[in-house]
Motif scaffolding. Structure first.
Motif, PDB file in Angstrom:
ATOM      1  N   ASP A 102       0.836  -1.209   0.000  1.00  0.00           N
ATOM      2  CA  ASP A 102       0.000   0.000   0.000  1.00  0.00           C
ATOM      3  C   ASP A 102       0.869   1.257   0.000  1.00  0.00           C
ATOM      4  OD1 ASP A 102      -2.356  -1.436  -0.011  1.00  0.00           O
ATOM      5  OD2 ASP A 102      -2.642  -1.343   2.165  1.00  0.00           O
ATOM      6  N   LEU A 103       1.948   1.233   0.759  1.00  0.00           N
ATOM      7  CA  LEU A 103       2.857   2.380   0.782  1.00  0.00           C
ATOM      8  C   LEU A 103       3.561   2.539  -0.565  1.00  0.00           C
ATOM      9  CD1 LEU A 103       4.543   1.959   4.295  1.00  0.00           C
ATOM     10  CD2 LEU A 103       2.962   3.778   3.619  1.00  0.00           C
ATOM     11  N   ALA A 104       3.996   1.417  -1.139  1.00  0.00           N
ATOM     12  CA  ALA A 104       4.755   1.457  -2.392  1.00  0.00           C
ATOM     13  C   ALA A 104       3.919   1.988  -3.562  1.00  0.00           C
ATOM     14  CB  ALA A 104       5.294   0.065  -2.718  1.00  0.00           C
ATOM     15  N   LYS A 105       2.607   1.885  -3.447  1.00  0.00           N
ATOM     16  CA  LYS A 105       1.738   2.425  -4.495  1.00  0.00           C
ATOM     17  C   LYS A 105       1.951   3.928  -4.657  1.00  0.00           C
ATOM     18  CE  LYS A 105      -2.021  -0.948  -3.867  1.00  0.00           C
ATOM     19  NZ  LYS A 105      -3.423  -1.111  -3.384  1.00  0.00           N
ATOM     20  N   HIS A 106       2.435   4.553  -3.625  1.00  0.00           N
ATOM     21  CA  HIS A 106       2.692   6.001  -3.668  1.00  0.00           C
ATOM     22  C   HIS A 106       4.132   6.225  -4.128  1.00  0.00           C
ATOM     23  CE1 HIS A 106      -1.099   7.008  -1.560  1.00  0.00           C
ATOM     24  NE2 HIS A 106      -0.922   5.821  -1.000  1.00  0.00           N
ATOM     25  N   VAL A 135       2.935  -3.032  -8.830  1.00  0.00           N
ATOM     26  CA  VAL A 135       3.801  -2.254  -7.946  1.00  0.00           C
ATOM     27  C   VAL A 135       5.230  -2.737  -8.161  1.00  0.00           C
ATOM     28  CG1 VAL A 135       4.359  -1.689  -5.552  1.00  0.00           C
ATOM     29  CG2 VAL A 135       1.966  -1.935  -6.254  1.00  0.00           C
ATOM     30  N   THR A 136       6.084  -1.869  -8.660  1.00  0.00           N
ATOM     31  CA  THR A 136       7.427  -2.285  -9.077  1.00  0.00           C
ATOM     32  C   THR A 136       8.544  -1.735  -8.183  1.00  0.00           C
ATOM     33  OG1 THR A 136       7.550  -0.420 -10.624  1.00  0.00           O
ATOM     34  CG2 THR A 136       6.702  -2.514 -11.482  1.00  0.00           C
ATOM     35  N   ASN A 137       8.240  -0.793  -7.324  1.00  0.00           N
ATOM     36  CA  ASN A 137       9.277  -0.175  -6.489  1.00  0.00           C
ATOM     37  C   ASN A 137       9.389  -0.847  -5.122  1.00  0.00           C
ATOM     38  OD1 ASN A 137       6.715   0.793  -5.830  1.00  0.00           O
ATOM     39  ND2 ASN A 137       7.506   2.710  -4.993  1.00  0.00           N
ATOM     40  N   ILE A 138       9.228  -2.183  -5.108  1.00  0.00           N
ATOM     41  CA  ILE A 138       9.284  -2.932  -3.866  1.00  0.00           C
ATOM     42  C   ILE A 138      10.078  -4.223  -4.074  1.00  0.00           C
ATOM     43  CG2 ILE A 138       7.083  -4.138  -4.280  1.00  0.00           C
ATOM     44  CD1 ILE A 138       6.536  -3.783  -1.223  1.00  0.00           C
ATOM     45  N   THR A 139      10.902  -4.570  -3.090  1.00  0.00           N
ATOM     46  CA  THR A 139      11.765  -5.744  -3.153  1.00  0.00           C
ATOM     47  C   THR A 139      11.530  -6.616  -1.934  1.00  0.00           C
ATOM     48  OG1 THR A 139      13.467  -4.435  -4.284  1.00  0.00           O
ATOM     49  CG2 THR A 139      14.161  -6.533  -3.331  1.00  0.00           C
ATOM     50  N   PHE A 140      11.606  -7.947  -2.140  1.00  0.00           N
ATOM     51  CA  PHE A 140      11.353  -8.885  -1.047  1.00  0.00           C
ATOM     52  C   PHE A 140      12.587  -9.760  -0.829  1.00  0.00           C
ATOM     53  CE2 PHE A 140       7.374  -7.922  -3.211  1.00  0.00           C
ATOM     54  CZ  PHE A 140       6.601  -7.444  -2.161  1.00  0.00           C
TER      55      PHE A 140
END
Length: 327
Positions: A102-106, A135-140
């Motif tokens: 949800d945060l990364a959506k921003h 959402v592409t600006n997130i890494t796991f």
């Protein structure tokens, strides 16, 4: 400190009913990491915890943001961080990472969000959810925190969402690795259980929890997936806490003192949970959908908890803290 209680046996019995014998036997290993992972690996389990009750979530929103329809994530993105950009956020113990997604959506605010957890199956679900939502600006990263490389001044925000209470030696952790990898003016953001270590609640708190249970009509005290009623809370023993999850609330009582010592408080919103968490455990499912009678009951429970909080510190806190400059 309680070593073992009657509730340990009662809760174990109902855990077998609710989560199956496989979950129970997963605890019989000397490998602490495997026991910890097993506490979060049963993704098909529909829990009956109080944080699943919509009216409880509304209560928390009001206590944290002042608005029943604005949660703390909305507060961060719509208010507190709305003028920021290019931020890098590290979430430790992110689990299924719904809030982080949800945060990364921003993307105008967050350049990158890095999610770290030892439960690789949850991160696989998270990665799939992020992909489906584009959402592409997130890494796991599926890693144990002990082997994670904490680079100096690497992140603008460190985020703990119901995970900080799983870390040991809180004072050293927050003053060491976290302060080291957080930028000098970076933010520590928590939404956490900060109550008694290993849930070793005081007699005063246990008595108050039982008053809440007594105030709930018997027909709404039938335990999840059973015909048995919940009549009393006796506390939890440390042996079962360690067997179930060696990391659970291992040093939780140190969280707030350590934060206040090492960080400047910008926002701090206590929102209770001292009585509701234990009183509603295994009977929360009765209150997912409300009628007038159930709404009256919950409002009474909220009032009892508010009265308790007038003289006692909250077990749950949402907070935003600024890294104190190193001397």
């Amino acid at each position: 400190m309680r070593i073992i209680t009657l509730d340990d046996f009662i809760d174990t019995y109902f855990k077998i009913i609710q989560r199956g014998s496989g979950f129970f036997f997963s605890k019989f290993t000397f490998n602490k990491e495997k026991r910890t992972k097993s506490a979060f690996d049963n993704t098909s389990f529909i829990s009956s915890y109080f944080w699943s009750i919509p009216k409880v979530l509304e209560r928390w929103n009001i206590l944290i943001t002042g608005k029943k329809n604005q949660n703390y994530i909305d507060f961060l993105t719509q208010d507190f961080l709305k003028d920021k950009s290019g931020l890098r956020l590290l979430s430790l113990g992110s689990g299924i990472s719904n809030r982080e997604i949800d945060l990364a959506k921003h993307s105008a605010i967050f350049k990158e969000i890095v999610c770290v957890d030892i439960a690789d199956n949850l991160l696989k679900i998270a990665a799939k959810n992020a992909e489906e939502k584009n959402v592409t600006n997130i890494t796991f990263l599926a890693k144990n925190i002990d082997v994670l490389d904490f680079k100096e001044n690497d992140f603008d925000i460190i985020f703990f969402k119901s995970s900080l209470h799983h870390f040991d030696n809180i004072e050293n952790f927050l003053s060491g690795k976290i302060k080291h990898t957080l930028k000098p003016d970076g933010l520590l953001i928590i939404n956490e259980f900060v109550g008694a270590t290993r849930h070793q609640f005081s007699k005063t708190q246990i008595n108050a929890i039982n008053e809440v249970i007594k105030s709930i009509p018997k027909k709404f005290r039938t335990r999840f997936k059973s015909k048995f009623h919940k009549n009393k809370y006796r506390g939890v023993g440390t042996i079962r806490m360690i067997m179930a999850d060696p990391s659970e609330c291992i040093d939780s009582a140190s969280i707030m003192p350590s934060i206040h010592k090492n960080y400047n408080t910008l926002v701090e919103k206590p929102y209770g949970g001292n009585l509701l968490m234990s009183a509603l455990r295994d009977i929360s499912h009765h209150f997912y959908e409300l009628d007038k009678e159930k709404e009256v009951i919950l409002n009474k429970l909220f009032k009892l908890e508010d009265e308790y909080l007038e003289e006692n510190q909250s077990d749950f806190v949402f907070g935003i803290y600024e890294n104190k400059k190193r001397k």
